[in-house]
Scaffold this motif. Structure first.
Motif, PDB file in Angstrom:
ATOM      1  N   ALA A 183     -11.270 -10.836  -9.723  1.00  0.00           N
ATOM      2  CA  ALA A 183      -9.882 -10.978 -10.183  1.00  0.00           C
ATOM      3  C   ALA A 183      -9.184  -9.623 -10.196  1.00  0.00           C
ATOM      4  CB  ALA A 183      -9.855 -11.586 -11.579  1.00  0.00           C
ATOM      5  N   VAL A 184      -7.977  -9.608  -9.672  1.00  0.00           N
ATOM      6  CA  VAL A 184      -7.153  -8.404  -9.670  1.00  0.00           C
ATOM      7  C   VAL A 184      -6.349  -8.397 -10.966  1.00  0.00           C
ATOM      8  CG1 VAL A 184      -5.242  -7.246  -8.515  1.00  0.00           C
ATOM      9  CG2 VAL A 184      -7.000  -8.389  -7.161  1.00  0.00           C
ATOM     10  N   PRO A 185      -6.328  -7.281 -11.672  1.00  0.00           N
ATOM     11  CA  PRO A 185      -5.557  -7.233 -12.922  1.00  0.00           C
ATOM     12  C   PRO A 185      -4.053  -7.291 -12.651  1.00  0.00           C
ATOM     13  CG  PRO A 185      -6.362  -5.053 -12.363  1.00  0.00           C
ATOM     14  CD  PRO A 185      -6.968  -6.006 -11.368  1.00  0.00           C
ATOM     15  N   GLY A 186      -3.333  -7.880 -13.576  1.00  0.00           N
ATOM     16  CA  GLY A 186      -1.874  -7.906 -13.487  1.00  0.00           C
ATOM     17  C   GLY A 186      -1.299  -6.581 -13.941  1.00  0.00           C
ATOM     18  N   LEU A 187      -0.125  -6.277 -13.462  1.00  0.00           N
ATOM     19  CA  LEU A 187       0.573  -5.058 -13.872  1.00  0.00           C
ATOM     20  C   LEU A 187       1.615  -5.431 -14.923  1.00  0.00           C
ATOM     21  CD1 LEU A 187       1.183  -3.148 -10.504  1.00  0.00           C
ATOM     22  CD2 LEU A 187      -0.284  -2.465 -12.403  1.00  0.00           C
ATOM     23  N   ASP A 188       1.247  -5.304 -16.172  1.00  0.00           N
ATOM     24  CA  ASP A 188       2.176  -5.612 -17.256  1.00  0.00           C
ATOM     25  C   ASP A 188       3.372  -4.679 -17.211  1.00  0.00           C
ATOM     26  OD1 ASP A 188       0.584  -7.656 -18.260  1.00  0.00           O
ATOM     27  OD2 ASP A 188      -0.491  -6.325 -19.630  1.00  0.00           O
ATOM     28  N   GLY A 189       4.554  -5.250 -17.257  1.00  0.00           N
ATOM     29  CA  GLY A 189       5.776  -4.466 -17.262  1.00  0.00           C
ATOM     30  C   GLY A 189       6.262  -4.040 -15.885  1.00  0.00           C
ATOM     31  N   LEU A 206       0.848  -1.184   0.000  1.00  0.00           N
ATOM     32  CA  LEU A 206       0.000   0.000   0.000  1.00  0.00           C
ATOM     33  C   LEU A 206       0.887   1.239   0.000  1.00  0.00           C
ATOM     34  CD1 LEU A 206      -2.959   0.959   0.180  1.00  0.00           C
ATOM     35  CD2 LEU A 206      -2.758   0.785   2.648  1.00  0.00           C
ATOM     36  N   LEU A 207       0.749   2.066  -1.025  1.00  0.00           N
ATOM     37  CA  LEU A 207       1.580   3.260  -1.192  1.00  0.00           C
ATOM     38  C   LEU A 207       0.731   4.514  -1.089  1.00  0.00           C
ATOM     39  CD1 LEU A 207       3.556   2.078  -4.362  1.00  0.00           C
ATOM     40  CD2 LEU A 207       4.301   1.939  -1.981  1.00  0.00           C
ATOM     41  N   GLY A 208       1.295   5.557  -0.540  1.00  0.00           N
ATOM     42  CA  GLY A 208       0.611   6.843  -0.460  1.00  0.00           C
ATOM     43  C   GLY A 208       1.517   7.958  -0.934  1.00  0.00           C
ATOM     44  N   GLY A 209       1.113   8.648  -1.979  1.00  0.00           N
ATOM     45  CA  GLY A 209       1.909   9.757  -2.490  1.00  0.00           C
ATOM     46  C   GLY A 209       3.206   9.338  -3.158  1.00  0.00           C
ATOM     47  N   ALA A 210       3.258   8.120  -3.666  1.00  0.00           N
ATOM     48  CA  ALA A 210       4.471   7.623  -4.330  1.00  0.00           C
ATOM     49  C   ALA A 210       4.594   8.247  -5.721  1.00  0.00           C
ATOM     50  CB  ALA A 210       4.436   6.106  -4.440  1.00  0.00           C
ATOM     51  N   PRO A 211       5.810   8.489  -6.177  1.00  0.00           N
ATOM     52  CA  PRO A 211       5.992   9.099  -7.501  1.00  0.00           C
ATOM     53  C   PRO A 211       5.478   8.228  -8.652  1.00  0.00           C
ATOM     54  CG  PRO A 211       8.106   8.437  -6.576  1.00  0.00           C
ATOM     55  CD  PRO A 211       7.082   8.240  -5.503  1.00  0.00           C
ATOM     56  N   VAL A 212       5.253   6.957  -8.404  1.00  0.00           N
ATOM     57  CA  VAL A 212       4.761   6.061  -9.460  1.00  0.00           C
ATOM     58  C   VAL A 212       3.240   6.069  -9.570  1.00  0.00           C
ATOM     59  CG1 VAL A 212       6.748   4.513  -9.303  1.00  0.00           C
ATOM     60  CG2 VAL A 212       4.713   4.054  -7.933  1.00  0.00           C
ATOM     61  N   HIS A 213       2.560   6.776  -8.684  1.00  0.00           N
ATOM     62  CA  HIS A 213       1.092   6.734  -8.654  1.00  0.00           C
ATOM     63  C   HIS A 213       0.482   6.987 -10.034  1.00  0.00           C
ATOM     64  CE1 HIS A 213      -2.930   6.978  -7.005  1.00  0.00           C
ATOM     65  NE2 HIS A 213      -3.091   8.099  -7.698  1.00  0.00           N
ATOM     66  N   GLY A 214       0.896   8.045 -10.696  1.00  0.00           N
ATOM     67  CA  GLY A 214       0.328   8.390 -12.000  1.00  0.00           C
ATOM     68  C   GLY A 214       0.669   7.409 -13.108  1.00  0.00           C
ATOM     69  N   ALA A 215       1.734   6.641 -12.945  1.00  0.00           N
ATOM     70  CA  ALA A 215       2.143   5.675 -13.969  1.00  0.00           C
ATOM     71  C   ALA A 215       1.374   4.359 -13.869  1.00  0.00           C
ATOM     72  CB  ALA A 215       3.644   5.401 -13.863  1.00  0.00           C
ATOM     73  N   VAL A 243      -0.340  -4.277  -5.570  1.00  0.00           N
ATOM     74  CA  VAL A 243       0.082  -2.896  -5.352  1.00  0.00           C
ATOM     75  C   VAL A 243      -1.173  -2.034  -5.365  1.00  0.00           C
ATOM     76  CG1 VAL A 243       1.415  -0.966  -6.278  1.00  0.00           C
ATOM     77  CG2 VAL A 243       2.295  -3.310  -6.479  1.00  0.00           C
ATOM     78  N   VAL A 244      -1.372  -1.280  -4.291  1.00  0.00           N
ATOM     79  CA  VAL A 244      -2.493  -0.351  -4.192  1.00  0.00           C
ATOM     80  C   VAL A 244      -1.894   1.013  -3.888  1.00  0.00           C
ATOM     81  CG1 VAL A 244      -4.631   0.236  -2.990  1.00  0.00           C
ATOM     82  CG2 VAL A 244      -4.031  -2.174  -3.353  1.00  0.00           C
ATOM     83  N   SER A 245      -2.038   1.943  -4.819  1.00  0.00           N
ATOM     84  CA  SER A 245      -1.435   3.262  -4.680  1.00  0.00           C
ATOM     85  C   SER A 245      -2.514   4.331  -4.527  1.00  0.00           C
ATOM     86  CB  SER A 245      -0.581   3.564  -5.915  1.00  0.00           C
ATOM     87  OG  SER A 245       0.008   4.837  -5.822  1.00  0.00           O
ATOM     88  N   CYS A 262      12.663  -2.677  -0.542  1.00  0.00           N
ATOM     89  CA  CYS A 262      11.716  -3.185  -1.531  1.00  0.00           C
ATOM     90  C   CYS A 262      11.824  -2.288  -2.757  1.00  0.00           C
ATOM     91  CB  CYS A 262      10.300  -3.143  -0.961  1.00  0.00           C
ATOM     92  SG  CYS A 262       9.051  -3.896  -2.023  1.00  0.00           S
ATOM     93  N   VAL A 263      11.698  -2.903  -3.919  1.00  0.00           N
ATOM     94  CA  VAL A 263      11.740  -2.156  -5.168  1.00  0.00           C
ATOM     95  C   VAL A 263      10.479  -2.492  -5.953  1.00  0.00           C
ATOM     96  CG1 VAL A 263      12.965  -1.803  -7.355  1.00  0.00           C
ATOM     97  CG2 VAL A 263      14.262  -2.245  -5.255  1.00  0.00           C
ATOM     98  N   LEU A 264       9.769  -1.460  -6.372  1.00  0.00           N
ATOM     99  CA  LEU A 264       8.668  -1.607  -7.306  1.00  0.00           C
ATOM    100  C   LEU A 264       9.182  -1.034  -8.611  1.00  0.00           C
ATOM    101  CD1 LEU A 264       5.730  -2.326  -7.977  1.00  0.00           C
ATOM    102  CD2 LEU A 264       5.113   0.006  -7.244  1.00  0.00           C
ATOM    103  N   ASP A 265       9.374  -1.905  -9.598  1.00  0.00           N
ATOM    104  CA  ASP A 265       9.982  -1.502 -10.860  1.00  0.00           C
ATOM    105  C   ASP A 265       8.943  -1.570 -11.963  1.00  0.00           C
ATOM    106  OD1 ASP A 265      11.994  -0.719 -12.615  1.00  0.00           O
ATOM    107  OD2 ASP A 265      12.600  -2.780 -13.028  1.00  0.00           O
ATOM    108  N   GLY A 266       8.842  -0.485 -12.708  1.00  0.00           N
ATOM    109  CA  GLY A 266       7.870  -0.420 -13.788  1.00  0.00           C
ATOM    110  C   GLY A 266       8.538  -0.218 -15.127  1.00  0.00           C
ATOM    111  N   PRO A 267       7.731  -0.032 -16.139  1.00  0.00           N
ATOM    112  CA  PRO A 267       8.279   0.169 -17.481  1.00  0.00           C
ATOM    113  C   PRO A 267       9.009   1.514 -17.591  1.00  0.00           C
ATOM    114  CG  PRO A 267       5.879   0.367 -17.489  1.00  0.00           C
ATOM    115  CD  PRO A 267       6.284  -0.031 -16.112  1.00  0.00           C
ATOM    116  N   GLY A 268      10.021   1.552 -18.419  1.00  0.00           N
ATOM    117  CA  GLY A 268      10.777   2.793 -18.607  1.00  0.00           C
ATOM    118  C   GLY A 268      11.429   3.231 -17.321  1.00  0.00           C
ATOM    119  N   ASP A 269      11.243   4.494 -16.981  1.00  0.00           N
ATOM    120  CA  ASP A 269      11.840   5.053 -15.770  1.00  0.00           C
ATOM    121  C   ASP A 269      10.931   4.951 -14.552  1.00  0.00           C
ATOM    122  OD1 ASP A 269      14.140   5.769 -17.128  1.00  0.00           O
ATOM    123  OD2 ASP A 269      13.443   7.795 -17.567  1.00  0.00           O
ATOM    124  N   ALA A 270       9.765   4.346 -14.680  1.00  0.00           N
ATOM    125  CA  ALA A 270       8.826   4.246 -13.555  1.00  0.00           C
ATOM    126  C   ALA A 270       9.347   3.250 -12.528  1.00  0.00           C
ATOM    127  CB  ALA A 270       7.448   3.811 -14.042  1.00  0.00           C
ATOM    128  N   GLY A 271       9.239   3.609 -11.276  1.00  0.00           N
ATOM    129  CA  GLY A 271       9.643   2.713 -10.205  1.00  0.00           C
ATOM    130  C   GLY A 271       9.990   3.487  -8.957  1.00  0.00           C
TER     131      GLY A 271
END
Length: 126
Positions: A38-44, A19-28, A93-95, A54-63
């Motif tokens: 069913a909870v959707p998967g986070l592609d990428g 559970l994240l609050g105000g994380a820079p990845v929220h908009g991504a 992940v719940v942001s 802990c690391v939450l890594d997303g596509p491109g520079d998101a993370g």
């Protein structure tokens, strides 16, 4: 790097929750909507959980990177959460846009029906 005050680890659900609050990845992250239970998967996206960080890594520079110990997190609680991530093969992940939202009681029904962003991020091994 985000602070420990912007993170809550939730155990005991069908999948561990990051559970994240105000994380820079929220908009991504996509809007989180559960369909037919069913909870959707986070592609990428992926999550790496360890006792120290802990690391939450997303596509491109998101993370984002954040400490797992410190703040209100006890070592045994973090270790249990990390073990749940390993067993489940990832974490939900719940942001939320505001870190203050983490302080009070949560309306999970609203959060999982468009009131937050996120999805299931698969775990990556060390």
């Amino acid at each position: 790097m985000i602070s420990a005050e912007q993170v809550r680890f939730v155990s005991g659900a069908s999948a561990p929750i990051l559970l994240l609050g105000g994380a820079p990845v929220h908009g991504a992250l996509p809007v989180l909507r559960v369909a037919d239970g069913a909870v959707p998967g986070l592609d990428g996206w992926s999550v790496f959980a360890s006792l120290t960080m802990c690391v939450l890594d997303g596509p491109g520079d998101a993370g984002c990177l954040f400490p797992t110990l410190g703040g209100s997190f006890a070592a045994d609680g973090v270790a249990g959460w990390c073990a749940e991530v390993e067993r489940a093969g990832g974490a939900l992940v719940v942001s939320l846009p505001d870190p203050a939202a983490l302080a009070g009681p949560l309306d999970w029904t609203a959060l999982l029906d468009g009131g937050s962003r996120g999805g299931f991020a698969p775990a990556v091994a060390a």
